[in-house]
Design a protein around this motif. Structure first.
Motif, PDB file in Angstrom:
ATOM      1  N   ALA A   1      -5.599   9.483  -4.289  1.00 20.28           N
ATOM      2  CA  ALA A   1      -4.921   8.407  -5.034  1.00 20.28           C
ATOM      3  C   ALA A   1      -4.323   7.352  -4.101  1.00 20.28           C
ATOM      4  CB  ALA A   1      -3.818   8.995  -5.916  1.00 20.28           C
ATOM      5  N   CYS A   2      -4.315   7.636  -2.790  1.00 20.29           N
ATOM      6  CA  CYS A   2      -3.745   6.680  -1.832  1.00 20.29           C
ATOM      7  C   CYS A   2      -4.555   5.381  -1.888  1.00 20.29           C
ATOM      8  CB  CYS A   2      -3.801   7.291  -0.425  1.00 20.29           C
ATOM      9  SG  CYS A   2      -2.910   6.308   0.781  1.00 20.29           S
ATOM     10  N   ASN A   3      -3.890   4.291  -2.161  1.00 17.84           N
ATOM     11  CA  ASN A   3      -4.607   3.039  -2.398  1.00 17.84           C
ATOM     12  C   ASN A   3      -3.802   1.872  -1.820  1.00 17.84           C
ATOM     13  OD1 ASN A   3      -5.667   0.694  -3.601  1.00 17.84           O
ATOM     14  ND2 ASN A   3      -6.416   1.879  -5.368  1.00 17.84           N
ATOM     15  N   LYS A   4      -4.171   1.480  -0.585  1.00 12.74           N
ATOM     16  CA  LYS A   4      -3.402   0.428   0.094  1.00 12.74           C
ATOM     17  C   LYS A   4      -3.398  -0.891  -0.666  1.00 12.74           C
ATOM     18  CE  LYS A   4      -4.018   2.438   4.644  1.00 12.74           C
ATOM     19  NZ  LYS A   4      -4.448   2.257   6.022  1.00 12.74           N
ATOM     20  N   PRO A   5      -4.574  -1.376  -1.174  1.00 11.77           N
ATOM     21  CA  PRO A   5      -4.536  -2.649  -1.907  1.00 11.77           C
ATOM     22  C   PRO A   5      -3.569  -2.620  -3.096  1.00 11.77           C
ATOM     23  CG  PRO A   5      -6.813  -2.011  -1.477  1.00 11.77           C
ATOM     24  CD  PRO A   5      -5.947  -0.864  -1.041  1.00 11.77           C
ATOM     25  N   LYS A   6      -3.491  -1.451  -3.756  1.00 11.97           N
ATOM     26  CA  LYS A   6      -2.565  -1.343  -4.896  1.00 11.97           C
ATOM     27  C   LYS A   6      -1.125  -1.141  -4.449  1.00 11.97           C
ATOM     28  CE  LYS A   6      -5.100   0.697  -8.784  1.00 11.97           C
ATOM     29  NZ  LYS A   6      -5.369   1.972  -9.440  1.00 11.97           N
ATOM     30  N   GLY A   7      -0.924  -0.893  -3.154  1.00 11.83           N
ATOM     31  CA  GLY A   7       0.434  -0.656  -2.650  1.00 11.83           C
ATOM     32  C   GLY A   7       0.959   0.712  -3.027  1.00 11.83           C
ATOM     33  N   PHE A   8       0.035   1.686  -3.208  1.00 13.10           N
ATOM     34  CA  PHE A   8       0.458   3.053  -3.536  1.00 13.10           C
ATOM     35  C   PHE A   8      -0.005   3.972  -2.409  1.00 13.10           C
ATOM     36  CE2 PHE A   8      -0.229   7.121  -5.984  1.00 13.10           C
ATOM     37  CZ  PHE A   8       1.114   7.400  -6.144  1.00 13.10           C
ATOM     38  N   LEU A   9       0.960   4.530  -1.652  1.00 15.27           N
ATOM     39  CA  LEU A   9       0.643   5.308  -0.453  1.00 15.27           C
ATOM     40  C   LEU A   9       1.034   6.772  -0.657  1.00 15.27           C
ATOM     41  CD1 LEU A   9       2.035   2.769   2.172  1.00 15.27           C
ATOM     42  CD2 LEU A   9      -0.280   2.893   1.199  1.00 15.27           C
ATOM     43  N   THR A  10       0.150   7.670  -0.192  1.00 18.98           N
ATOM     44  CA  THR A  10       0.426   9.098  -0.401  1.00 18.98           C
ATOM     45  C   THR A  10       0.231   9.885   0.890  1.00 18.98           C
ATOM     46  OG1 THR A  10      -1.850   9.641  -1.007  1.00 18.98           O
ATOM     47  CG2 THR A  10      -0.395   8.955  -2.798  1.00 18.98           C
ATOM     48  N   VAL A  11       0.859  11.047   0.959  1.00 23.58           N
ATOM     49  CA  VAL A  11       0.744  11.946   2.111  1.00 23.58           C
ATOM     50  C   VAL A  11       1.078  13.350   1.598  1.00 23.58           C
ATOM     51  CG1 VAL A  11       3.164  11.598   2.843  1.00 23.58           C
ATOM     52  CG2 VAL A  11       1.468  12.201   4.558  1.00 23.58           C
ATOM     53  N   ALA A  12       0.543  14.388   2.278  1.00 22.98           N
ATOM     54  CA  ALA A  12       0.836  15.768   1.857  1.00 22.98           C
ATOM     55  C   ALA A  12       1.339  16.580   3.041  1.00 22.98           C
ATOM     56  CB  ALA A  12      -0.424  16.420   1.282  1.00 22.98           C
ATOM     57  N   ILE A  13       2.345  17.393   2.784  1.00 22.38           N
ATOM     58  CA  ILE A  13       2.912  18.279   3.804  1.00 22.38           C
ATOM     59  C   ILE A  13       2.535  19.713   3.437  1.00 22.38           C
ATOM     60  CG2 ILE A  13       5.088  19.118   4.820  1.00 22.38           C
ATOM     61  CD1 ILE A  13       4.430  16.226   5.557  1.00 22.38           C
TER      62      ILE A  13
ATOM     63  N   VAL B   1      11.999  20.231   5.277  1.00 25.76           N
ATOM     64  CA  VAL B   1      12.640  19.022   4.742  1.00 25.76           C
ATOM     65  C   VAL B   1      12.462  17.858   5.738  1.00 25.76           C
ATOM     66  CG1 VAL B   1      14.906  17.981   4.267  1.00 25.76           C
ATOM     67  CG2 VAL B   1      14.319  20.215   3.287  1.00 25.76           C
ATOM     68  N   HIS B   2      12.700  18.156   7.023  1.00 26.93           N
ATOM     69  CA  HIS B   2      12.570  17.140   8.066  1.00 26.93           C
ATOM     70  C   HIS B   2      11.169  16.526   8.023  1.00 26.93           C
ATOM     71  CE1 HIS B   2      12.604  16.216  12.658  1.00 26.93           C
ATOM     72  NE2 HIS B   2      13.110  15.199  11.984  1.00 26.93           N
ATOM     73  N   GLY B   3      10.150  17.386   7.921  1.00 24.79           N
ATOM     74  CA  GLY B   3       8.766  16.905   7.852  1.00 24.79           C
ATOM     75  C   GLY B   3       8.533  15.995   6.666  1.00 24.79           C
ATOM     76  N   HIS B   4       9.098  16.363   5.526  1.00 30.62           N
ATOM     77  CA  HIS B   4       8.928  15.537   4.314  1.00 30.62           C
ATOM     78  C   HIS B   4       9.560  14.154   4.498  1.00 30.62           C
ATOM     79  CE1 HIS B   4       7.768  19.249   2.335  1.00 30.62           C
ATOM     80  NE2 HIS B   4       7.502  18.586   1.241  1.00 30.62           N
ATOM     81  N   ILE B   5      10.764  14.137   5.067  1.00 29.52           N
ATOM     82  CA  ILE B   5      11.478  12.858   5.190  1.00 29.52           C
ATOM     83  C   ILE B   5      10.819  11.976   6.250  1.00 29.52           C
ATOM     84  CG2 ILE B   5      13.715  11.766   5.712  1.00 29.52           C
ATOM     85  CD1 ILE B   5      15.055  14.096   4.263  1.00 29.52           C
ATOM     86  N   LEU B   6      10.381  12.599   7.361  1.00 34.67           N
ATOM     87  CA  LEU B   6       9.652  11.810   8.372  1.00 34.67           C
ATOM     88  C   LEU B   6       8.404  11.194   7.761  1.00 34.67           C
ATOM     89  CD1 LEU B   6       9.640  13.940  11.678  1.00 34.67           C
ATOM     90  CD2 LEU B   6      10.850  11.793  11.232  1.00 34.67           C
ATOM     91  N   ALA B   7       7.666  11.997   6.991  1.00 38.55           N
ATOM     92  CA  ALA B   7       6.429  11.498   6.365  1.00 38.55           C
ATOM     93  C   ALA B   7       6.764  10.322   5.446  1.00 38.55           C
ATOM     94  CB  ALA B   7       5.739  12.611   5.587  1.00 38.55           C
ATOM     95  N   ALA B   8       7.798  10.494   4.632  1.00 39.84           N
ATOM     96  CA  ALA B   8       8.168   9.434   3.674  1.00 39.84           C
ATOM     97  C   ALA B   8       8.550   8.154   4.411  1.00 39.84           C
ATOM     98  CB  ALA B   8       9.330   9.910   2.805  1.00 39.84           C
ATOM     99  N   GLU B   9       9.348   8.309   5.468  1.00 37.86           N
ATOM    100  CA  GLU B   9       9.880   7.113   6.131  1.00 37.86           C
ATOM    101  C   GLU B   9       8.839   6.436   7.030  1.00 37.86           C
ATOM    102  OE1 GLU B   9      13.761   8.228   7.705  1.00 37.86           O
ATOM    103  OE2 GLU B   9      14.617   8.199   5.687  1.00 37.86           O
ATOM    104  N   HIS B  10       7.740   7.152   7.363  1.00 35.04           N
ATOM    105  CA  HIS B  10       6.682   6.535   8.172  1.00 35.04           C
ATOM    106  C   HIS B  10       5.485   6.112   7.336  1.00 35.04           C
ATOM    107  CE1 HIS B  10       9.114   8.279  11.333  1.00 35.04           C
ATOM    108  NE2 HIS B  10       8.525   7.424  12.143  1.00 35.04           N
ATOM    109  N   LEU B  11       5.566   6.326   6.040  1.00 33.16           N
ATOM    110  CA  LEU B  11       4.435   6.003   5.164  1.00 33.16           C
ATOM    111  C   LEU B  11       4.452   4.506   4.849  1.00 33.16           C
ATOM    112  CD1 LEU B  11       2.107   7.383   3.686  1.00 33.16           C
ATOM    113  CD2 LEU B  11       3.665   7.879   1.801  1.00 33.16           C
ATOM    114  N   ARG B  12       3.655   3.770   5.619  1.00 36.83           N
ATOM    115  CA  ARG B  12       3.534   2.324   5.409  1.00 36.83           C
ATOM    116  C   ARG B  12       2.049   1.992   5.454  1.00 36.83           C
ATOM    117  NH1 ARG B  12       8.298   2.441   8.750  1.00 36.83           N
ATOM    118  NH2 ARG B  12       6.937   2.666  10.557  1.00 36.83           N
TER     119      ARG B  12
END
Ligand code: NAD
Length: 245
Positions: free
Chosen positions: A156-168, A214-225
């Motif tokens: 579902a990760c779709n840069k043109p739509k501005g929707f970014l995803t990642v899994a831990i 938790v640390h991994g989740h927050i790092l992923a969220a904050e680096h998801l650009r």
């Protein structure tokens, strides 16, 4: 521009659970306000708005995702239930509903809690990396639906739509308020059921401290650009360096 602490709003689906609550507490520490969505409420905290509902219900999700740009999805039926239909309904259809609700609500980032078992084929994995293929014969229904769930979120990760995803992908999680892992081991030991060795006694298993997860989740969220290589990717997570935020 820098987002002022306190003006960051995110949602945690499954925030009443073991991992979810630790995640919520750390997000609050870091200046987020949290919209918590779960079928049950297990605590109250300032800065947390609780929304009760089933994640298979898009309307219920939409009210929790209002004004939210970041969503963590860490809800799942307990693996021990071994209820195939429930896993399929919540982990597969429910995750499709979560993705649709995120798109409808204008959410920009979705972080999924997956599981290391998605690559476990029943034989030893040592220093396994993310390029391992998904298990062809998953060990149980839970894992089978965690694989489908992860694929849905990453596709579902779709840069043109501005929707970014990642899994831990954590393996066994331990720490304060652990309802399952350590209590189950202690209980088995008390009943004398730990007096055997699997293999030659040198087997290792990867348990991860909940704050590292938790640390991994927050790092992923904050680096998801949009320009980040982590978009649409899964990450194994384990204990290594001590946690430093
Ligand atoms: P948990 O059971 O403590 O928390 C899960 C939460 O999801 C619960 O609060 C539950 O009420 C909620 N939930 C279940 N079905 C729901 C639904 N239909 N709608 C809304 N909420 C619902 O479990 P946990 O150990 O905190 O696990 C969190 C995530 O981490 C899960 O995705 C799990 O697959 C994954 N995971 C856990 C471990 C572990 O060792 N605990 C290991 C690997 C992956």
């Amino acid at each position: 521009t820098r987002v002022r602490p306190g003006s960051k709003r995110c949602a945690v689906i499954g925030g009443s659970g073991f991992l979810g609550r630790h995640l919520v507490e750390k997000l609050l520490d870091r200046g987020y306000s949290v919209s918590l969505f779960d079928i049950r409420q297990s605590y109250e905290l300032p800065g947390v708005t609780f929304h009760q509902g089933d994640l298979c219900d898009k309307q219920a999700l939409l009210s929790a995702l209002k004004d939210v740009s970041l969503v963590f999805h860490c809800a799942s039926p307990a693996p021990s239930s071994d209820d195939r239909l429930l896993f399929e309904r919540v982990n597969i259809q429910g995750t499709q509903t979560v993705i649709q609700a995120c798109l409808d609500a204008g959410v920009q980032k979705l972080v999924l809690t997956s599981s290391a078992s998605v690559v476990f084929e029943g034989t030893d994995v040592k220093n396994g990396k993310e390029d391992l293929p998904y298990a062809k014969k998953p060990i149980d229904y839970y894992t089978q639906t965690k694989i489908e769930q992860e694929k849905l979120v990453l596709e579902a990760c779709n840069k043109p739509k501005g929707f970014l995803t990642v899994a831990i992908r954590p393996h066994g999680i331990f720490g304060p308020r652990d309802p399952q892992l350590v209590p189950t081991l202690v209980d088995a030991a008390r009943r004398g059921k730990m007096k055997f060795i699997i293999g030659d006694g040198t087997n290792l298993v990867d348990f991860t401290y909940v704050e590292n997860v938790v640390h991994g989740h927050i790092l992923a969220a904050e680096h998801l650009r949009a320009d980040s290589p982590i978009c649409g990717k899964p990450y194994h997570i384990t204990n290594d360096e001590p946690i430093r935020f």
